[in-house]
Design an enzyme around this catalytic site. Sequence first.
Site, PDB file in Angstrom:
ATOM      1  N   ILE A  11     -16.091 -11.464  -7.616  1.00  0.00           N
ATOM      2  CA  ILE A  11     -14.936 -11.900  -8.396  1.00  0.00           C
ATOM      3  C   ILE A  11     -14.490 -13.289  -7.972  1.00  0.00           C
ATOM      4  CG2 ILE A  11     -13.209 -10.819  -6.884  1.00  0.00           C
ATOM      5  CD1 ILE A  11     -13.090 -11.050 -10.740  1.00  0.00           C
ATOM      6  N   SER A  33     -14.859 -15.678   4.926  1.00  0.00           N
ATOM      7  CA  SER A  33     -15.741 -14.583   4.522  1.00  0.00           C
ATOM      8  C   SER A  33     -16.741 -14.331   5.634  1.00  0.00           C
ATOM      9  CB  SER A  33     -16.474 -14.938   3.223  1.00  0.00           C
ATOM     10  OG  SER A  33     -17.378 -13.915   2.858  1.00  0.00           O
ATOM     11  N   ARG A  34     -17.161 -13.079   5.759  1.00  0.00           N
ATOM     12  CA  ARG A  34     -18.193 -12.777   6.757  1.00  0.00           C
ATOM     13  C   ARG A  34     -19.544 -13.335   6.358  1.00  0.00           C
ATOM     14  NH1 ARG A  34     -17.522  -6.389   7.346  1.00  0.00           N
ATOM     15  NH2 ARG A  34     -17.359  -6.667   5.087  1.00  0.00           N
ATOM     16  N   LYS A  87      -5.595  -8.293  -7.817  1.00  0.00           N
ATOM     17  CA  LYS A  87      -5.186  -6.911  -8.109  1.00  0.00           C
ATOM     18  C   LYS A  87      -6.210  -5.928  -7.544  1.00  0.00           C
ATOM     19  CE  LYS A  87      -8.445  -5.818 -11.137  1.00  0.00           C
ATOM     20  NZ  LYS A  87      -9.311  -4.624 -11.062  1.00  0.00           N
ATOM     21  N   ASP A 165      -9.808   0.834 -10.477  1.00  0.00           N
ATOM     22  CA  ASP A 165      -9.932  -0.593 -10.220  1.00  0.00           C
ATOM     23  C   ASP A 165      -9.970  -1.361 -11.546  1.00  0.00           C
ATOM     24  OD1 ASP A 165     -10.707  -2.848  -8.099  1.00  0.00           O
ATOM     25  OD2 ASP A 165     -12.030  -3.066  -9.833  1.00  0.00           O
TER      26      ASP A 165
END
Length: 303
Positions: A11, A33-34, A87, A165
């Site tokens: 996303i 971010s990993r 969201k 979701d």
Amino acid sequence: MKIALVGIGKIALDQHVPALRASADWDLAATVSRSGRVEGVEAFTEIGAMLEARPDIGAVSLCLPPVPRFAAAKAVLRAGRHLMLEKPPGASLSEVHALQALAREAGVTIYATWHSRMALGVAAAKRWLADKRIESGRIIWREDIRHWHPGQDWILEAGGMGVFDPGINALSILTEILPAPVHLRAATLDFPANRQAPIAARLSLSGGIEADLDFLQTGPQTWDIELVTDAGPMALRMGGNLLEIAGRPVEGQKDIMQEYPALYARMAGLVQDGRSEVDLAPMVLVADAFTMGQRAIVAPFDF
């Protein structure tokens, strides 16, 4: 204004990064971010390291899954940075209430976004419905989990919300456009035998509104809200991007790419005005569905 993007997954890459790059309000100055990265943008693997190294970044947009999001959100607010939440805004209502309190204490903006409310037909639908009586309604929100969330097991774990979701997008539109609030009356949730979140759900809401949510639809996807009013039928199709009155298109187009630019423009305005925006009405309906819903065990699901 400089902003950091946390959680560089599908996303973020599909929607957030293009929206930020096109924005006149925001400069994407860092990512956290990993594993994910954005070319040309400074990358960190830990949010604490980013907040310490980049005091010039005044805002953070969180795209992490709901369960790990709370700890990151707390760190952002305690560092005195403005916070934008993908969201749903958290894994639980109590978490979001706690974040609201932290934002007030820190004197910063918190914005719980609902991207589907920015769809091209939603505002016009709200205006048209303002003086109408809703007689009945139907939500059909059916999409393919394998297409939109390939291999993302977290979405079917506890706290991942499963079919809610995407389903919460429909509820975010519904709670925005209706002239009066709705509440849940009954629900049935289908849980795969090997999963902890539902793959499908049927909801009965007040006002004669029924919702059919499904995560297993292949082929063309369906994102429709149909309402019968005392002035005739109205429908929002294409996830809220196309408004029909009496079966005729009157507003919008088949384009979902305007939602995230509108979210970031809204965030910029909130920061400039020193305000926050946290509407939990869609999340309340989901929480009520988990509380009141009958649980049905269905066939196991694997990606």
